[in-house]
Design a protein around this motif. Structure first.
Motif, short mmCIF file in Angstrom:
data_model
loop_
_atom_site.label_atom_id
_atom_site.label_comp_id
_atom_site.label_asym_id
_atom_site.label_seq_id
_atom_site.Cartn_x
_atom_site.Cartn_y
_atom_site.Cartn_z
N HIS A 1 4.21 11.03 5.78
CA HIS A 1 4.32 9.58 6.33
C HIS A 1 5.40 9.74 7.63
CE1 HIS A 1 1.38 6.93 4.96
NE2 HIS A 1 1.77 7.00 3.64
N GLU B 1 7.29 5.64 1.77
CA GLU B 1 7.73 6.73 2.56
C GLU B 1 8.91 6.27 3.41
OE1 GLU B 1 4.58 4.91 2.73
OE2 GLU B 1 4.33 4.11 4.21
N PRO C 1 0.78 -1.12 -0.05
CA PRO C 1 -0.06 0.10 -0.03
C PRO C 1 0.91 1.13 0.01
CG PRO C 1 0.11 -0.76 2.29
CD PRO C 1 0.95 -1.65 1.35
N ALA C 2 2.08 1.14 -0.43
CA ALA C 2 2.97 2.33 -0.07
C ALA C 2 2.45 3.63 -0.58
CB ALA C 2 4.27 2.04 -0.88
N GLU D 1 -2.16 5.67 6.90
CA GLU D 1 -2.98 6.29 5.60
C GLU D 1 -3.94 7.16 5.68
OE1 GLU D 1 -0.84 5.76 3.37
OE2 GLU D 1 0.14 3.91 3.52
N HIS E 1 2.55 13.35 -0.07
CA HIS E 1 1.85 11.96 0.78
C HIS E 1 2.79 11.35 1.15
CE1 HIS E 1 -0.85 8.81 1.41
NE2 HIS E 1 0.16 8.20 1.26
N GLU E 2 3.81 11.05 0.70
CA GLU E 2 5.10 10.13 1.15
C GLU E 2 5.83 10.67 2.18
OE1 GLU E 2 4.54 6.99 0.45
OE2 GLU E 2 3.45 7.16 -1.74
N TYR F 1 -7.38 5.22 3.18
CA TYR F 1 -6.87 6.15 2.76
C TYR F 1 -8.15 7.36 2.59
CZ TYR F 1 -2.89 3.73 0.68
OH TYR F 1 -1.73 2.96 0.52
ZN LIG Z 1 0.85 6.31 2.24
#
Ligand SMILES: [Zn+2]
Length: 588
Positions: free
Chosen positions: A379, A340, A52-53, A398, A375-376, A450
């Motif tokens: 994290h 992340e 789900p990265a 998420e 986004h990343e 998410y």
């Molecule tokens: Zn993520």
């Protein structure tokens, strides 16, 4: 949802597993010891469900993902990976030193992980993990070779004498072999870049870090710090997590790159990025910013990666200092969309705004920024600093990080655009099964974690209806839980304690049921009156909501029992503030 028959099977499997995990070590000794794996590798859970990265890629967002419709029944490998059994619970990780040589031509690894841990109770056995087909070469405590038993990805290690509560022990776990490449981002991939140079990258959330190195491969426990030594051919660069310490020419055509990670780190965040990288840098206050890209992308990167400064400034505004100052912040080009990796976020978003060239939430706001950088990197606060203690609670990574995207929008462009951005996520929500799933089976929750996650948090802001209190709550919650591994219950308890509200039924409805709450409105029972109540799975569900007309909202407090209110509005004109409350509305 799991159907009833499957659930019975699951219970039987879990019972068998518990029996196995609880089996006295002496009994296990009677069985084969140090037996090399005689069977082909069993795919672990992560092989069946995409890591789900990043958020679901554009294509996946448009069609059902395998994780959405039904929970995948865990196989033995997934249960051994997912359960926090007695041979994991009896010790607390302190430190890893992963020292590995990477042979790009042979696509193989050889090295050792020095693992230091404190015993939490007396015992003679611990569980570590290394997935097949990698080989265990030997496991030493000082000069004593330890016996072990492999079971799918698990490695049960037996000690000749009792390890004592409170004492610290260290073992050297030697391994080698050809790791398999699997999962959406490959786990570990041996590729060449467009210029034909070696490009080796890891991204193993879901499938697990034990795909490429031996460790205690679970989410509950983390080392306090880590050293990482990576030996690679002289002409290449390794970019890993933490602070760069040194590179040393070993005189045999290889150079060792040493990195030190000053903070707790999840196993799957530990990352190799080996390639023909060029480097440029910047500084934001105390935070060193380092960027590594392929030479052909340097000019584009210098423009695009300038967004990292504004991203860190925005998140520091809401939550406080960047979590990994001593390690710095890095962006590292990789051949997949992004991940992340702690203090070394990997990036493959085409050096364009949006997500892989698209307007991600399709309301005109996503093209203003680079989705992967925003986004990343979010994290770093939620996922890396605060970590879920079980993959079932992964919305803590998420859902929150998707909310952080909207905070970035709010910080840059204001509240109205943030609300618009958040509501752009509505079409992606499927409401087919709960966000929080089965614990202890290493199962990835559906992608609703998410999208529904961000919509739920936005709803909670509206429930509080007090922005200064909301910002303080977010900031203090982060500060309270930073560098910890927590569960959904910890977040809910914190919210309840610091708002004075009982938000448990609200969290539970959004996280533990498939459906969102539905506001039932009944008109025409009497002139000028509307009846209202919630329809929800949670028996005690109660949540304020705003009704009336935009600009003239009125807060009502529905429960699951009918109440009534006066209104001059007709059924058609009577509106509900669904931009700020993620709910269904049924007018009758
Ligand atoms: Zn993520």
């Amino acid at each position: 949802m799991i159907d009833f028959v499957s659930r019975l099977k699951l219970i039987a499997q879990l019972a068998a597993l518990i029996a196995l995990l609880s089996f006295p070590a002496a009994k296990m000794d009677a069985q084969a010891q140090n037996t090399p794996a005689s069977q082909p590798a069993t795919p672990a859970a992560g092989a069946q469900t995409a890591p789900p990265a990043a958020a679901a890629p554009p294509a996946a967002a448009q069609r059902p993902r395998s994780t959405d419709d039904a929970a995948v029944l865990p196989d033995r490998a997934a249960m051994l990976r997912g359960a926090y059994g007695p041979f994991r619970a009896n010790n607390d990780l302190l430190y890893y030193h992963l020292d590995v040589r990477v042979d790009p031509d042979d696509k193989s690894l050889k090295g050792k992980n020095t693992i230091r841990f404190r015993m939490l109770q007396d015992g003679t056995r611990i569980q570590l993990d290394l997935q097949e087909p990698l080989q265990v070469d030997k496991i030493l405590m000082a000069s004593t070779e330890l016996k072990y038993q492999r079971d799918t990805g698990a490695v049960f290690i037996d000690f000749p004498q009792t390890l004592h509560t409170g004492q610290v022990y260290s073992i050297d776990f030697y391994y080698s072999g050809h790791p398999r490449t699997t999962g959406r981002f490959g786990g570990i991939t041996f590729k060449t870049d467009p210029a034909g140079h070696t490009w080796i990258n890891t991204a193993c959330e879901g499938i697990g870090a034990s795909l490429w190195w031996p460790n205690k491969d679970q989410w509950r426990d983390e080392v306090e710090e880590m050293d990482l030594s990576v030996e690679i051919p002289n002409n290449l660069t390794d970019v890993s997590n933490g602070k760069f310490v040194a590179k040393t020419d070993l005189g045999d055509g290889y150079t060792r790159w040493d990195w030190h990670i000053h903070y707790p780190i999840n196993n799957y965040d530990v990352s190799l990025n080996i390639g023909d990288y060029v480097h440029f840098s910047d500084q934001l206050g105390d935070v060193p910013l380092d960027f590594y890209v392929l030479p052909a992308d340097l000019d584009k990167a210098k423009v695009q990666f300038a967004q990292a400064r504004g991203m860190i400034e925005a998140y520091q505004h809401y939550f406080g200092e960047y979590p990994f100052v001593k390690d710095g912040y890095k962006l590292v080009e990789a051949p997949y969309s992004g991940m992340e990796h702690q203090s070394a976020v990997t990036y493959g978003n085409l050096f364009q705004n949006g997500y892989l060239g698209r307007d991600w939430t399709e309301v005109g706001i996503s093209p203003r920024f680079d989705f992967i950088i925003i986004h990343e990197s979010g994290h770093e606060w939620f996922g890396n600093s605060i970590t879920a203690a079980d993959p079932a609670d992964m919305w803590i990574h998420e859902g929150w990080t998707t909310y952080l995207e909207s905070l970035y929008v709010e910080y840059r462009w204001g509240t109205a655009d943030a609300i618009k951005y958040i509501n752009g996520y509505k079409p992606k929500v499927r409401n087919l099964r709960p966000i929080v799933g089965e614990r202890g089976v290493n199962a990835e929750p559906p992608a609703d974690q998410y999208f529904k996650g961000v919509l739920m948090l936005n709803t909670l802001r509206s429930v509080l209806n007090n922005d200064p209190a909301w910002w303080k709550l977010l900031h203090d919650l982060y500060q309270h839980f930073k560098y910890q591994n927590i569960l959904t219950e910890d977040i809910i308890a914190y919210f309840n304690q610091h708002t004075g509200l009982d938000l448990t039924p609200v969290f539970n409805q959004y996280l533990r049921h498939a459906q969102i709450p539905r506001l039932e409105l009944l008109f025409g029972e009497a002139p000028g009156m509307v009846m209202y109540k919630w329809r929800a799975d949670e028996e005690n569900f109660a949540m304020p909501v705003r009704v009336g007309t935009p600009g003239h909202w009125q807060t009502i407090h529905p429960t699951t029992q009918w109440q009534s209110m006066q209104t001059l509005l007709s059924k058609d004109d009577f509106a509900v503030d669904t931009d700020h409350f993620y709910i269904d509305v049924n007018k009758q």
